[in-house]
Write an enzyme that holds these catalytic residues in place. Sequence first.
Site, PDB file in Angstrom:
ATOM      1  N   TRP A 361      57.690  74.454 103.612  1.00 49.46           N
ATOM      2  CA  TRP A 361      57.000  73.471 104.449  1.00 49.46           C
ATOM      3  C   TRP A 361      57.811  73.134 105.695  1.00 49.46           C
ATOM      4  CZ3 TRP A 361      57.996  67.727 104.326  1.00 49.46           C
ATOM      5  CH2 TRP A 361      59.284  67.448 103.875  1.00 49.46           C
ATOM      6  N   ASP A 362      59.081  73.555 105.702  1.00 51.87           N
ATOM      7  CA  ASP A 362      59.946  73.360 106.872  1.00 51.87           C
ATOM      8  C   ASP A 362      59.217  73.811 108.145  1.00 51.87           C
ATOM      9  OD1 ASP A 362      61.387  73.726 104.448  1.00 51.87           O
ATOM     10  OD2 ASP A 362      63.241  74.113 105.516  1.00 51.87           O
ATOM     11  N   GLU A 488      63.008  66.012  96.220  1.00 48.90           N
ATOM     12  CA  GLU A 488      63.076  66.883  95.047  1.00 48.90           C
ATOM     13  C   GLU A 488      63.902  66.287  93.914  1.00 48.90           C
ATOM     14  OE1 GLU A 488      64.250  70.719  96.526  1.00 48.90           O
ATOM     15  OE2 GLU A 488      62.234  71.118  97.257  1.00 48.90           O
ATOM     16  N   LYS A 592      66.569  62.477  97.197  1.00 49.35           N
ATOM     17  CA  LYS A 592      67.285  63.604  97.814  1.00 49.35           C
ATOM     18  C   LYS A 592      67.116  63.589  99.326  1.00 49.35           C
ATOM     19  CE  LYS A 592      67.532  68.655  97.815  1.00 49.35           C
ATOM     20  NZ  LYS A 592      66.839  69.908  97.507  1.00 49.35           N
ATOM     21  N   GLN A 593      65.884  63.327  99.764  1.00 44.78           N
ATOM     22  CA  GLN A 593      65.586  63.430 101.191  1.00 44.78           C
ATOM     23  C   GLN A 593      64.397  62.538 101.522  1.00 44.78           C
ATOM     24  OE1 GLN A 593      64.383  67.487  99.779  1.00 44.78           O
ATOM     25  NE2 GLN A 593      63.490  67.528 101.824  1.00 44.78           N
TER      26      GLN A 593
HETATM   27  C1  BGC Z   1      64.676  70.927 100.451  1.00 44.64           C
HETATM   28  C2  BGC Z   1      63.261  71.358 100.771  1.00 44.64           C
HETATM   29  C3  BGC Z   1      63.298  72.465 101.800  1.00 44.64           C
HETATM   30  C4  BGC Z   1      64.187  73.598 101.349  1.00 44.64           C
HETATM   31  C5  BGC Z   1      64.328  74.673 102.406  1.00 44.64           C
HETATM   32  C6  BGC Z   1      65.481  72.130 100.034  1.00 44.64           C
HETATM   33  O1  BGC Z   1      66.805  71.735  99.823  1.00 44.64           O
HETATM   34  O2  BGC Z   1      64.690  69.959  99.451  1.00 44.64           O
HETATM   35  O3  BGC Z   1      62.525  70.278 101.253  1.00 44.64           O
HETATM   36  O4  BGC Z   1      62.019  72.928 102.038  1.00 44.64           O
HETATM   37  O5  BGC Z   1      65.462  73.094 101.057  1.00 44.64           O
HETATM   38  O6  BGC Z   1      64.901  74.176 103.558  1.00 44.64           O
END
Ligand code: BGC
Length: 785
Positions: A361-362, A488, A592-593
């Site tokens: 999704w980035d 996550e 996490k984010q």
């Molecule tokens: C993140 C995801 C991201 C992926 C690739 C993961 O660490 O939690 O949101 O899409 O890295 O960058």
Amino acid sequence: MITHASYAVDPWTLRERGLHLEVLPQSESVFALSNGHVGWRGNLDEGEPHGLPGSYLNGVHEVHPLPYAEAGYGYPESGQTVINVTNGKIIRLLVDDEPFDLRYGLLRSHERVLDLRAGTLTRTCEWTSPAGTTVRVRSTRLVSFTQRAIAAVAYEVEAVGGPARIVVQSELVANEQLPVREGDPRAAVVLDSPLETEEHFAEDGRLRLVHRTRRSGLRIGAAADHVVRGPEPTTTQSEATGDLARLTVASPLREGERLCLEKFVSYGWSGTRSLPAISDQVDAALAAAMSVGWSGLLDEQRLYLDDFWARSDVEVDGDEQIQQAVRFGLFHVLQAGARAEQRAIPAKGLTGSGYDGHAFWDTEMFVLPLLTYTSPDAVAEALRWRQNTLPAARERAVQLGLRGAAFPWRTIAGSEGSAYWPAGTAAFHVNADIADAVVRYVAATGDERFARDTGVELLVETARLWRSLGHHDHHGTFHIDGVTGPDEYSAVADDNTYTNLMARANLLAAADAVERHPRRAEELAVDEEESAAWRDAAEAMHVPYNHELGVHEQHAGFTRYQRWDFAATRPDQYPLLLNFPYFDLYRKQVVKQADLVLAMYTCSPYFDAEHKARNFAYYEPLTVRDSSLSACCQAVVAAEAGHLSLAYDYLHEAALMDLQDLEHNTRDGLHIASLAGTWMALVAGFGGMRHHGERIEFAPRLPERFGRLAFTLELRGRRVRVDIRSREATYTLVEGEPLEIHHHGQPLTVDADKPHTRDVPRLTPRPAPEQPLHRRPNGATAAQN
Ligand code: BGC
């Protein structure tokens, strides 16, 4: 500040003085060149020493079985991984009897410069061999933006202080041995010799190798041709075997004489085209490059970039590091997406094999917003790639017992590549993210053809997914249960606010789109009842809220969980995912984010100012930023909530993610989302830009350090320049028809008559919330304290 001494701060280049072998793998990523189709890591010309050799072709991958200790229904059976294709960069050098290898002899000087305006990587060095012969080597490399199959190198050796017997071997090498890195799930699967030889050819400096991947059945061609200039008697010889094609040039140089080699490399690949067709394709691409020659390629590259910078540049006065970093980020995002042309834009671009070369999704939430307002054509192409992968997404939906399309969490070719379903399949929000990118692109460009041919289908199929994934409860409220949001460290949760709000927007956009395009709706078998059901679901969408605390919940019940014991977590235990079991992370309040915080940006109109501030203050002490995607989102919302110095620190963290290797894995490839996030932190954070439907809003507010922030945007066929100082902002229409925008809530028509200047209201600073222990942002002010 933890600046590595090796990279000098300069507004338009990235310069490494000296050769720092300890950061070689990182520098291979930051010096990578790519056009979105071909990618070359910044490996040294002579191939060794190296951290990770890397030559990539967007879309070229191998498949491998995904073994499960305990299999389950619907688990993806096969994974995809990017492969290192034929290396066309290699130019080996023999000086008298000794290989030019910087680990031996005396390196007198070494400098590499990535020039963001020229689009080249230049290297200059002077080296004395162990036996005492000195040479000066200068090479310039490019991956062409204008000829997407082409990369080229100009290589020059000079004898210094005496004669030197020089042999240069310019090669195409397939199946290079790769170092294996175990223990980090974010690195790549390494496949041994993934390429089977099909053809090799060498004659008069023309080289060609054609290979095929064993399982994915992709045919890959690489060809090279050379222009050689050296003093008499310079001799050449060409030869090829299965995995190696080589031109050898021998030249006895007298003091001050030079041997110059221009190497043109072309690549092509296909899953369907025959061997002769691929051979012809790479030869033809080479002929086109040779016809303009090295200087022609350089000129084309500069013109292409002049145009890019004219519509995309961001200027920052008062912070040279950020000035460099935002241009570095823009350049790499362009490299990742410019010529991807209906292929994915992977999380690492084509700069390394991290995350197996997968796109996430980035792309839609971080990379495409930047490209939408600077290089919109690349966005249309990226979304057409999603459209091309609809058959796999529909099939996946059927397998999951759902309707419409279930786009993969991570993929190269379109099928789901995540073997860990709680943070893969369950992260359904990727579907709404794709829809968001469609809506944004159409709103920003007014590209009606795209809206009809591509947009409607993507919106409809994703809306169908949401309608079948969620349900109305007995009160009529719509819920989406058992999904994973951006954070996550929570998984398979009910009513993730980000997901629900994004799905709501997706459902409404689909209903609007079918009204505007009734013929397309008919082709896609959407009837009135179906689109009415989408509106019903959207209107009844549940958004969990804790009335006692007065904050939105990241997902239903989240605020009731036990808090993570931050006091007992040591600094070396981050990222938590490498040190704690997921089961424990999932049942605690630890983020996490940015998730709810991201929702406050992407679905900004849903939240009032009061809630934005309160929610931000609540989630900030829980957010550990174990993903590089987080800092830029936090920067945007911190700025809106009035915490300008915190926003500034987050901007720093996002901007310097790779230049300072903040996550210690830049060697695997750049964090393209974080690089794009630098732009986002500046434009949406300090520029306060929000774009929802017809409304384009700016609410500028600068942090103390900045004297000025200026950026250019492409908006509905216009070019608009926004120039912000601490007390005022000026909007200029550079090109096109007048455009209505909002400045801090006030409407303003920007027209060609004159620049429009408006006051920037003063902000009353309020205390910023704390972060978890040991997790202060890696920013400038944090480092000073
Ligand atoms: C993140 C995801 C991201 C992926 C690739 C993961 O660490 O939690 O949101 O899409 O890295 O960058």
